[in-house]
Design a protein around this motif. Structure first.
Motif, PDB file in Angstrom:
ATOM      1  N   PHE A  81      -3.078 -12.343  45.122  1.00 33.65           N
ATOM      2  CA  PHE A  81      -2.813 -10.968  45.593  1.00 33.65           C
ATOM      3  C   PHE A  81      -1.392 -10.869  46.124  1.00 33.65           C
ATOM      4  CE2 PHE A  81      -4.205 -13.202  49.391  1.00 33.65           C
ATOM      5  CZ  PHE A  81      -3.397 -12.687  50.404  1.00 33.65           C
ATOM      6  N   VAL A 176      -0.484  -4.405  35.595  1.00 30.54           N
ATOM      7  CA  VAL A 176      -1.788  -4.336  34.914  1.00 30.54           C
ATOM      8  C   VAL A 176      -2.700  -3.495  35.813  1.00 30.54           C
ATOM      9  CG1 VAL A 176      -3.668  -5.697  33.904  1.00 30.54           C
ATOM     10  CG2 VAL A 176      -1.408  -6.747  34.165  1.00 30.54           C
ATOM     11  N   VAL A 183      -5.068  -3.683  46.969  1.00 33.64           N
ATOM     12  CA  VAL A 183      -4.963  -4.813  47.900  1.00 33.64           C
ATOM     13  C   VAL A 183      -3.529  -4.911  48.451  1.00 33.64           C
ATOM     14  CG1 VAL A 183      -5.172  -7.337  48.113  1.00 33.64           C
ATOM     15  CG2 VAL A 183      -6.816  -6.075  46.726  1.00 33.64           C
TER      16      VAL A 183
HETATM   17  N1  LIG Z   1      -2.365  -6.404  38.348  1.00 25.53           N
HETATM   18  C1  LIG Z   1      -1.106  -6.720  38.115  1.00 25.53           C
HETATM   19  O1  LIG Z   1      -0.234  -5.840  37.943  1.00 25.53           O
HETATM   20  C2  LIG Z   1      -0.683  -8.155  38.014  1.00 25.53           C
HETATM   21  C3  LIG Z   1       0.564  -8.434  37.426  1.00 25.53           C
HETATM   22  C4  LIG Z   1       0.963  -9.760  37.331  1.00 25.53           C
HETATM   23  C5  LIG Z   1       0.150 -10.782  37.785  1.00 25.53           C
HETATM   24  N2  LIG Z   1      -1.063 -10.466  38.345  1.00 25.53           N
HETATM   25  C6  LIG Z   1      -1.886 -11.570  38.843  1.00 25.53           C
HETATM   26  O2  LIG Z   1      -3.134 -11.542  38.196  1.00 25.53           O
HETATM   27  C7  LIG Z   1      -4.100 -12.201  38.995  1.00 25.53           C
HETATM   28  C8  LIG Z   1      -5.376 -11.373  39.056  1.00 25.53           C
HETATM   29  O3  LIG Z   1      -5.109 -10.189  39.774  1.00 25.53           O
HETATM   30  P1  LIG Z   1      -5.681  -8.760  39.342  1.00 25.53           P
HETATM   31  O4  LIG Z   1      -4.534  -7.928  38.956  1.00 25.53           O
HETATM   32  O5  LIG Z   1      -6.803  -8.917  38.393  1.00 25.53           O
HETATM   33  O6  LIG Z   1      -6.140  -8.210  40.766  1.00 25.53           O
HETATM   34  P2  LIG Z   1      -7.597  -7.991  41.409  1.00 25.53           P
HETATM   35  O7  LIG Z   1      -8.398  -7.064  40.573  1.00 25.53           O
HETATM   36  O8  LIG Z   1      -7.303  -7.606  42.818  1.00 25.53           O
HETATM   37  O9  LIG Z   1      -8.256  -9.439  41.356  1.00 25.53           O
HETATM   38  C9  LIG Z   1      -7.850 -10.464  42.226  1.00 25.53           C
HETATM   39  C10 LIG Z   1      -8.879 -11.564  42.214  1.00 25.53           C
HETATM   40  O10 LIG Z   1      -8.437 -12.603  43.116  1.00 25.53           O
HETATM   41  C11 LIG Z   1      -9.523 -12.945  43.960  1.00 25.53           C
HETATM   42  N3  LIG Z   1      -9.110 -13.396  45.288  1.00 25.53           N
HETATM   43  C12 LIG Z   1      -8.237 -12.795  46.126  1.00 25.53           C
HETATM   44  N4  LIG Z   1      -8.230 -13.432  47.307  1.00 25.53           N
HETATM   45  C13 LIG Z   1      -9.126 -14.456  47.202  1.00 25.53           C
HETATM   46  C14 LIG Z   1      -9.587 -15.458  48.093  1.00 25.53           C
HETATM   47  N5  LIG Z   1      -9.147 -15.547  49.360  1.00 25.53           N
HETATM   48  N6  LIG Z   1     -10.513 -16.333  47.645  1.00 25.53           N
HETATM   49  C15 LIG Z   1     -11.002 -16.252  46.389  1.00 25.53           C
HETATM   50  N7  LIG Z   1     -10.611 -15.316  45.511  1.00 25.53           N
HETATM   51  C16 LIG Z   1      -9.683 -14.428  45.911  1.00 25.53           C
HETATM   52  C17 LIG Z   1     -10.329 -11.664  44.105  1.00 25.53           C
HETATM   53  O11 LIG Z   1     -11.680 -12.010  44.433  1.00 25.53           O
HETATM   54  P3  LIG Z   1     -12.468 -11.616  45.785  1.00 25.53           P
HETATM   55  O12 LIG Z   1     -11.757 -10.471  46.427  1.00 25.53           O
HETATM   56  O13 LIG Z   1     -13.827 -11.291  45.288  1.00 25.53           O
HETATM   57  O14 LIG Z   1     -12.429 -12.878  46.597  1.00 25.53           O
HETATM   58  C18 LIG Z   1     -10.245 -11.078  42.707  1.00 25.53           C
HETATM   59  O15 LIG Z   1     -11.261 -11.586  41.897  1.00 25.53           O
HETATM   60  C19 LIG Z   1      -3.439 -12.422  40.366  1.00 25.53           C
HETATM   61  O16 LIG Z   1      -3.005 -13.765  40.466  1.00 25.53           O
HETATM   62  C20 LIG Z   1      -2.242 -11.490  40.318  1.00 25.53           C
HETATM   63  O17 LIG Z   1      -1.190 -11.929  41.142  1.00 25.53           O
HETATM   64  C21 LIG Z   1      -1.504  -9.183  38.462  1.00 25.53           C
END
Ligand SMILES: NC(=O)c1ccc[n+]([C@@H]2O[C@H](COP(=O)([O-])OP(=O)(O)OC[C@H]3O[C@@H](n4cnc5c(N)ncnc54)[C@H](OP(=O)(O)O)[C@@H]3O)[C@@H](O)[C@H]2O)c1
Length: 247
Positions: A81, A176, A183
Motif C-alpha cells: 500500500f 490500476v 488506502v
Molecule cells: N493500484 C495501483 O495503481 C498500483 C500501481 C502499481 C503497483 N501497485 C501495487 O500492486 C499491489 C496490489 O495493490 P492493489 O492495487 O491491488 O491494491 P489493493 O486493492 O488495496 O490490495 C492491496 C492488498 O494488499 C494487502 N495488504 C495490505 N496491507 C497488508 C497487511 N498488513 N498484511 C497483509 N496484507 C496486506 C491487502 O489485504 P488486506 O487489507 O485484506 O490485509 C490487499 O489484499 C501493491 O503492492 C501495490 O503497491 C498498485
C-alpha cells in the motif's frame, strides 16, 4: 502448480488468483482480512486461505515456516500500500508499517522461497514508481517499490549465475483501478488500467520468464522518455502529478 499470493483479498492479487483458478492449480490466498479472503476463497477453485498481517514480524515468520512445509512453486509477493502526502503529514508509524508490508515481508518471503525451491516462479510486485528516481508526495511508497525492483533484479542475475531454475519477475504497473487510492487517500490523475487486465498480463509474462513487466503503452513510454530527462526535472513532473492526486 501450488501458488501462494499475498494481498489476495482485493485488487490485483484477487484477480491474479481468479485468473490462475483452473481447478488444477492449488492456490493459497494470503492477507490480513479473514472475511475478505473467505469471499475470494469462494470465487477461486481449489483455494485455501492463510490469514497473516504482513506488518507483524511474528506472523510473517509463521507464514515463512508454513511456506517451508507447503513449498509453493509460484509465489506472488503482491501485498502493498501507499500513502499520499508531504513528509510531515504521514506518521512515522504508518511509514514503518508500509516498509514492513512492502519491503520486509516481501524480502523474508523471497528468501524463504530460495531455501526450498528447486524450480519455480517468484513474482514481486513493484510499480512504475519503482522505476523512478524518487516520488515526492508518495515518497516512502516510491522508495519501497525501488527496493523491490532493485532487489529482484539483482537476485535474477545471482540465480542465473548459480544455474538455478527459479524465474523471478518484477511487475511495474502504472495506475490500476483497485482499492489502492482509498488506502493511500488520493486519486489518480491519469486513467487507470483494470486490475483484471494487469493480473492476466502479469501472470502470462511471468510464465514466459519476462524479467520486468510493465503493462500499458502510455506507462511504458513515460518510463522510457523519463530516462532522457534531468533528475530534478523528473522530480518536478512527479511532484505535479502526485500533488494533483491529493483528495
Ligand atoms: N493500484 C495501483 O495503481 C498500483 C500501481 C502499481 C503497483 N501497485 C501495487 O500492486 C499491489 C496490489 O495493490 P492493489 O492495487 O491491488 O491494491 P489493493 O486493492 O488495496 O490490495 C492491496 C492488498 O494488499 C494487502 N495488504 C495490505 N496491507 C497488508 C497487511 N498488513 N498484511 C497483509 N496484507 C496486506 C491487502 O489485504 P488486506 O487489507 O485484506 O490485509 C490487499 O489484499 C501493491 O503492492 C501495490 O503497491 C498498485
Amino acid at each position: 502448480m501450488k501458488i501462494l499470493i499475498t494481498g489476495a483479498s482485493s485488487g490485483i492479487g484477487r484477480d491474479m488468483a481468479k485468473y490462475l483458478s483452473d481447478g488444477k492449480n492449488e492456490i493459497i490466498l494470503v492477507s490480513s482480512n479473514k472475511e475478505k479472503l473467505e469471499k475470494v476463497n469462494k470465487q477461486v477453485e481449489n483455494s485455501k486461505i492463510y490469514v497473516c498481517d504482513l506488518n507483524n514480524t511474528d506472523e510473517v515468520d509463521k507464514l515463512c515456516e508454513y511456506m517451508l512445509k507447503e513449498k509453493p512453486e509460484f509465489v506472488i509477493n503482491n501485498a502493498g500500500f501507499g500513502a499520499f502526502g508531504f513528509y510531515d503529514e504521514i506518521s512515522l508509524e504508518r511509514e514503518i508499517e508500509m516498509i514492513n508490508v512492502n519491503v520486509i515481508s516481501l524480502h523474508k518471503i523471497t528468501k524463504t522461497c530460495l531455501k526450498y525451491m528447486e524450480e519455480g516462479y517468484i513474482l514481486n510486485v513493484s510499480s512504475s514508481a519503482g522505476l523512478m528516481p524518487g516520488g515526492p508526495m508518495l515518497n516512502t511508497y516510491y522508495a519501497t517499490k525501488n527496493y523491490v525492483r532493485s532487489y529482484s533484479l539483482g537476485l535474477y542475475k545471482e540465480l542465473k549465475k548459480k544455474h538455478k531454475n527459479i524465474h523471478i519477475s518484477v511487475l511495474c504497473p502504472g495506475p490500476v483501478n483497485t482499492n489502492f487510492n482509498k488506502v493511500a487517500i488520493g486519486t489518480f490523475s491519469i486513467k487507470g488500467l483494470s486490475s483484471e487486465y494487469v493480473a492476466k498480463y502479469a501472470i502470462d509474462k511471468t510464465l514466459k520468464n519476462k524479467l520486468i513487466i510493465v503493462p500499458g503503452l502510455k506507462v511504458k513510454m513515460g518510463i522510457f522518455f523519463s530516462r532522457f530527462l534531468p533528475t530534478k526535472l523528473v522530480l518536478s513532473i512527479l511532484f505535479k502529478i502526485q500533488h494533483r492526486k491529493r483528495v
